[in-house]
Scaffold this motif. Structure first.
Motif, PDB file in Angstrom:
ATOM      1  N   GLN A   1       0.825  -1.203   0.000  1.00 58.08           N
ATOM      2  CA  GLN A   1       0.000   0.000   0.000  1.00 58.08           C
ATOM      3  C   GLN A   1       0.857   1.251   0.000  1.00 58.08           C
ATOM      4  O   GLN A   1       0.549   2.236  -0.685  1.00 58.08           O
ATOM      5  N   GLN A   2       1.960   1.197   0.783  1.00 50.27           N
ATOM      6  CA  GLN A   2       2.872   2.333   0.810  1.00 50.27           C
ATOM      7  C   GLN A   2       3.469   2.586  -0.568  1.00 50.27           C
ATOM      8  O   GLN A   2       3.607   3.730  -1.009  1.00 50.27           O
ATOM      9  N   GLN A   3       3.826   1.466  -1.252  1.00 51.97           N
ATOM     10  CA  GLN A   3       4.389   1.603  -2.592  1.00 51.97           C
ATOM     11  C   GLN A   3       3.360   2.185  -3.555  1.00 51.97           C
ATOM     12  O   GLN A   3       3.664   3.058  -4.372  1.00 51.97           O
ATOM     13  N   VAL A   4       2.109   1.663  -3.419  1.00 57.92           N
ATOM     14  CA  VAL A   4       1.033   2.192  -4.258  1.00 57.92           C
ATOM     15  C   VAL A   4       0.815   3.675  -3.977  1.00 57.92           C
ATOM     16  O   VAL A   4       0.617   4.484  -4.887  1.00 57.92           O
ATOM     17  N   ASN A   5       0.854   4.017  -2.664  1.00 62.00           N
ATOM     18  CA  ASN A   5       0.663   5.422  -2.288  1.00 62.00           C
ATOM     19  C   ASN A   5       1.751   6.305  -2.887  1.00 62.00           C
ATOM     20  O   ASN A   5       1.476   7.419  -3.364  1.00 62.00           O
ATOM     21  N   LYS A   6       2.999   5.793  -2.838  1.00 67.58           N
ATOM     22  CA  LYS A   6       4.101   6.568  -3.409  1.00 67.58           C
ATOM     23  C   LYS A   6       3.909   6.757  -4.914  1.00 67.58           C
ATOM     24  O   LYS A   6       4.152   7.839  -5.458  1.00 67.58           O
ATOM     25  N   GLN A   7       3.477   5.652  -5.572  1.00 67.11           N
ATOM     26  CA  GLN A   7       3.245   5.752  -7.007  1.00 67.11           C
ATOM     27  C   GLN A   7       2.114   6.735  -7.303  1.00 67.11           C
ATOM     28  O   GLN A   7       2.202   7.538  -8.239  1.00 67.11           O
ATOM     29  N   LEU A   8       1.051   6.659  -6.466  1.00 73.62           N
ATOM     30  CA  LEU A   8      -0.061   7.581  -6.663  1.00 73.62           C
ATOM     31  C   LEU A   8       0.373   9.025  -6.429  1.00 73.62           C
ATOM     32  O   LEU A   8       0.002   9.930  -7.176  1.00 73.62           O
ATOM     33  N   GLU A   9       1.191   9.214  -5.376  1.00 79.61           N
ATOM     34  CA  GLU A   9       1.679  10.562  -5.093  1.00 79.61           C
ATOM     35  C   GLU A   9       2.532  11.082  -6.245  1.00 79.61           C
ATOM     36  O   GLU A   9       2.431  12.255  -6.630  1.00 79.61           O
ATOM     37  N   ALA A  10       3.386  10.161  -6.780  1.00 84.33           N
ATOM     38  CA  ALA A  10       4.237  10.570  -7.906  1.00 84.33           C
ATOM     39  C   ALA A  10       3.380  10.907  -9.127  1.00 84.33           C
ATOM     40  O   ALA A  10       3.632  11.897  -9.824  1.00 84.33           O
ATOM     41  N   GLU A  11       2.348  10.063  -9.374  1.00 84.92           N
ATOM     42  CA  GLU A  11       1.468  10.322 -10.506  1.00 84.92           C
ATOM     43  C   GLU A  11       0.693  11.624 -10.315  1.00 84.92           C
ATOM     44  O   GLU A  11       0.537  12.417 -11.248  1.00 84.92           O
ATOM     45  N   ILE A  12       0.205  11.827  -9.073  1.00 86.71           N
ATOM     46  CA  ILE A  12      -0.536  13.060  -8.794  1.00 86.71           C
ATOM     47  C   ILE A  12       0.367  14.272  -8.981  1.00 86.71           C
ATOM     48  O   ILE A  12      -0.034  15.289  -9.551  1.00 86.71           O
ATOM     49  N   LYS A  13       1.631  14.135  -8.503  1.00 82.09           N
ATOM     50  CA  LYS A  13       2.581  15.231  -8.657  1.00 82.09           C
ATOM     51  C   LYS A  13       2.869  15.502 -10.131  1.00 82.09           C
ATOM     52  O   LYS A  13       2.892  16.660 -10.579  1.00 82.09           O
ATOM     53  N   ASP A  14       3.080  14.379 -10.889  1.00 81.97           N
ATOM     54  CA  ASP A  14       3.348  14.541 -12.317  1.00 81.97           C
ATOM     55  C   ASP A  14       2.160  15.175 -13.024  1.00 81.97           C
ATOM     56  O   ASP A  14       2.317  16.059 -13.878  1.00 81.97           O
ATOM     57  N   ARG A  15       0.943  14.720 -12.656  1.00 82.59           N
ATOM     58  CA  ARG A  15      -0.256  15.281 -13.285  1.00 82.59           C
ATOM     59  C   ARG A  15      -0.423  16.751 -12.926  1.00 82.59           C
ATOM     60  O   ARG A  15      -0.813  17.566 -13.765  1.00 82.59           O
ATOM     61  N   ARG A  16      -0.117  17.054 -11.649  1.00 78.49           N
ATOM     62  CA  ARG A  16      -0.245  18.446 -11.220  1.00 78.49           C
ATOM     63  C   ARG A  16       0.746  19.322 -11.986  1.00 78.49           C
ATOM     64  O   ARG A  16       0.401  20.409 -12.455  1.00 78.49           O
ATOM     65  N   GLN A  17       2.012  18.806 -12.106  1.00 78.25           N
ATOM     66  CA  GLN A  17       3.009  19.565 -12.849  1.00 78.25           C
ATOM     67  C   GLN A  17       2.616  19.688 -14.328  1.00 78.25           C
ATOM     68  O   GLN A  17       2.794  20.742 -14.937  1.00 78.25           O
ATOM     69  N   ALA A  18       2.082  18.577 -14.881  1.00 82.93           N
ATOM     70  CA  ALA A  18       1.652  18.617 -16.283  1.00 82.93           C
ATOM     71  C   ALA A  18       0.495  19.596 -16.451  1.00 82.93           C
ATOM     72  O   ALA A  18       0.423  20.330 -17.450  1.00 82.93           O
ATOM     73  N   GLN A  19      -0.394  19.612 -15.447  1.00 80.42           N
ATOM     74  CA  GLN A  19      -1.527  20.535 -15.519  1.00 80.42           C
ATOM     75  C   GLN A  19      -1.059  21.979 -15.442  1.00 80.42           C
ATOM     76  O   GLN A  19      -1.541  22.842 -16.175  1.00 80.42           O
ATOM     77  N   ILE A  20      -0.088  22.217 -14.533  1.00 78.95           N
ATOM     78  CA  ILE A  20       0.457  23.575 -14.419  1.00 78.95           C
ATOM     79  C   ILE A  20       1.141  23.982 -15.716  1.00 78.95           C
ATOM     80  O   ILE A  20       0.963  25.096 -16.218  1.00 78.95           O
ATOM     81  N   ALA A  21       1.952  23.032 -16.270  1.00 78.34           N
ATOM     82  CA  ALA A  21       2.640  23.318 -17.528  1.00 78.34           C
ATOM     83  C   ALA A  21       1.634  23.564 -18.650  1.00 78.34           C
ATOM     84  O   ALA A  21       1.824  24.452 -19.488  1.00 78.34           O
ATOM     85  N   LEU A  22       0.539  22.772 -18.646  1.00 75.50           N
ATOM     86  CA  LEU A  22      -0.486  22.953 -19.663  1.00 75.50           C
ATOM     87  C   LEU A  22      -1.162  24.306 -19.519  1.00 75.50           C
ATOM     88  O   LEU A  22      -1.405  25.002 -20.509  1.00 75.50           O
ATOM     89  N   GLN A  23      -1.456  24.681 -18.260  1.00 76.49           N
ATOM     90  CA  GLN A  23      -2.083  25.978 -18.024  1.00 76.49           C
ATOM     91  C   GLN A  23      -1.168  27.117 -18.468  1.00 76.49           C
ATOM     92  O   GLN A  23      -1.619  28.083 -19.086  1.00 76.49           O
ATOM     93  N   GLU A  24       0.146  26.972 -18.149  1.00 71.75           N
ATOM     94  CA  GLU A  24       1.101  28.000 -18.573  1.00 71.75           C
ATOM     95  C   GLU A  24       1.181  28.054 -20.091  1.00 71.75           C
ATOM     96  O   GLU A  24       1.235  29.135 -20.688  1.00 71.75           O
TER      97      GLU A  24
END
Length: 538
Positions: A165-188
């Protein structure tokens, strides 16, 4: 006396209830399990092991194993291997006397092993108890070991689930972070695109394949003279704005949709004026290749086309002037030749000195007129090239030999070629004419008083591979050209020489322009005057 007689059931419950497992803290809990079992059953040694791929690793032990605790042991030939293989508890009273189930650790004889089974039924390890002396384990003791094994198996299974679960959480956090960064980059990126689209002079537009307009940049209102909002709600307005003579052609091109389209058409604005539009569109595809949008850029090219037409008329007019000049030159040269012949005939007569001086002056002026007519004809004549590949270093070396033998060239000329062969596509005769003219000008620009001094002309060839260009430079250290004169010296009939025609550099420029080259002149007191010719490397 057995462990069960020494420890009543209440004691067993107290020990089991005292075991406290906290999420993620497996090692200390398993140590409590092994210690509790050993104390209740008065055992010499108890271990909890994790077994996988025919090997085991000790997770907890009631005695200090030192560095051996981190080792991985093979299950083959061991009592633990039998427990894992059968998935059932194993009791051996004396392993030295009964070797059917495997070997016990050195110094130990009695053995009790119970498998650790997950709720899913998978055997993931064992609880093993050892005694130095032979010992018989009762059924109640085996059941007691099973209780501790159940607690250990559940803890290990929960721990692994927690780690997963911790590994899944880390992967989810990484994906969420990547998506957030991609969203920010897309917005910019969208913001930059929006600013670009809303500030360019051209009209940027997006529509669906069915023709429904989705976006029009603000420049639309200035070009079309209509409201963006009105067009976004009425798809028929675009077709209606196209000039009737162009409408069918443009609408047919729009139906293509799957390919890039570059069309020019006229529009009729709300005020009744007609404008010429260049409209370039391209399909926007999704991941499957399906066209889901059409985007394009439209610009008003009315003034540009008018300017091109005016330029075409001016070029045609100049061509006519050139033809007229050539005709006039031919008409003037014929009687001028007759005049020169007559003056030459008179020169052979015995004349008074005053008349002879006037005759000589007339001959000089007539000869100057002949040279002027020759250069006018050369300037007015279209530059028809016969290009071939020339190795510029070798060509300049050959040309330089001819120049040095010319009587008018009295200065030293240093040639610095490029370090490797460079070829250009040029007409060798016209290029030779250019070089002779430029070198002659460079020699004349040096002061007369330095004629016998070490005054030199430097001729260099340099290349720029980044732009695939070659630069041919002719430099002299004479007096600089005045700043107010420099912009004029390549214009026809402008000259600073008392007997010049003002067409030399103008002809040079026309020849270089015909080669798609570039002529540049720089001049200042510190560096002298340098003429540079830029050609593309063949």
């Amino acid at each position: 006396m057995t462990a069960t007689s020494k420890h009543p059931q209440q004691t067993v419950l107290e020990v089991l209830s005292s075991l406290s497992y906290r999420t993620g803290e497996l090692s200390s809990y398993l140590q409590e399990v092994a210690q509790g079992l050993s104390e209740l059953m008065e055992l010499d040694w108890s271990v909890v092991t994790f077994c996988k791929d025919d090997s085991e690793r000790i997770l907890a032990s009631t005695i200090n194993l030192g560095e051996s605790a981190d080792e991985i042991y093979s299950l083959h030939g061991s009592l633990t291997g039998t427990v894992v293989k059968t998935g059932e508890p194993l009791v051996v009273e004396d392993a030295t006397a009964c070797t059917n189930y495997g070997n016990a650790p050195e110094g130990y004889r009695a053995y009790l092993g119970v498998p650790l089974r997950t709720p899913a039924g998978e055997v993931i390890g064992t609880i093993c108890s050892f005694q130095h002396q032979p010992r018989y384990f009762t059924e109640s003791e085996v059941q007691l070991a099973k209780l501790f094994a159940e607690r250990a198996a559940t803890a290990i299974d929960n721990y692994h689930l927690y780690q997963q679960q911790q590994q899944v959480n880390k992967q989810l956090e990484a994906e969420i972070k990547d998506r957030r960064q991609a969203q920010i980059a897309l917005q910019e990126s969208e913001e930059k695109f929006r600013q670009l689209a809303e500030n360019i002079e051209q009209v940027f537009w997006i529509r669906r394949p069915d023709g429904q307009i989705l976006y029009l940049s603000p420049a639309f209102e200035q070009v079309w003279g209509q409201s963006c909002q009105q067009w976004l709600h009425d798809r028929s307005l675009w077709a209606a704005s196209i000039h009737p003579d162009d409408r069918t052609r443009v609408l047919e091109a729009q139906k293509l949709g799957q390919e890039k389209v570059d069309e020019e058409y006229r529009i009729i604005r709300a005020d009744g004026s007609t404008r010429l539009i260049r409209d370039q569109s391209f399909p926007v595809r999704d991941d499957s290749g399906h066209v889901y949008r059409i985007a394009g850029i439209a610009e008003d090219i009315t003034e540009r086309r008018q300017a091109e037409q005016e330029m075409g008329k001016a070029i045609a007019a100049l061509a006519e002037v050139g033809e007229l000049a050539a005709m006039i030159v031919h008409e003037v040269r014929n009687p001028l030749t007759t005049v020169l012949m007559g003056l030459d005939a008179i020169k052979s007569m015995e004349l008074p000195e005053s008349v002879q001086e006037r005759l000589n002056l007339s001959l000089e002026e007539a000869d100057r007129i002949r040279n002027l007519l020759k250069e006018i004809l050369l300037y007015a004549k279209p530059q028809v090239l016969q290009p071939s590949k020339l190795e510029i270093n070798a060509f300049i070396s050959d040309t330089l030999e001819s120049i040095r033998m010319m009587p008018a060239i009295s200065r030293k000329i240093d040639f610095v070629p490029a370090p490797y062969p460079i070829k250009v596509l040029a007409d060798k005769d016209k290029l030779k004419q250019v070089f002779i003219n430029l070198v002659d000008n460079a020699c004349q620009a040096l002061p007369i008083e330095s004629a016998n001094a070490d005054a030199r002309i430097t001729w260099t060839v340099e290349s720029d591979l980044t732009t695939n260009s070659v630069y041919i430079r002719i430099h002299n250290g004479g007096n600089p050209i005045p700043p107010e004169t420099l912009p004029k010296i390549m214009k026809p009939f402008f000259t600073t020489k008392s007997c010049g025609t003002g067409l030399g550099l103008a002809i040079v420029k026309r020849i270089i322009d015909a080669h798609s080259g570039e002529l540049m002149i720089t001049s200042n007191a510190a560096e002298g005057t340098q003429v540079s010719i830029k050609f593309a490397i063949a």
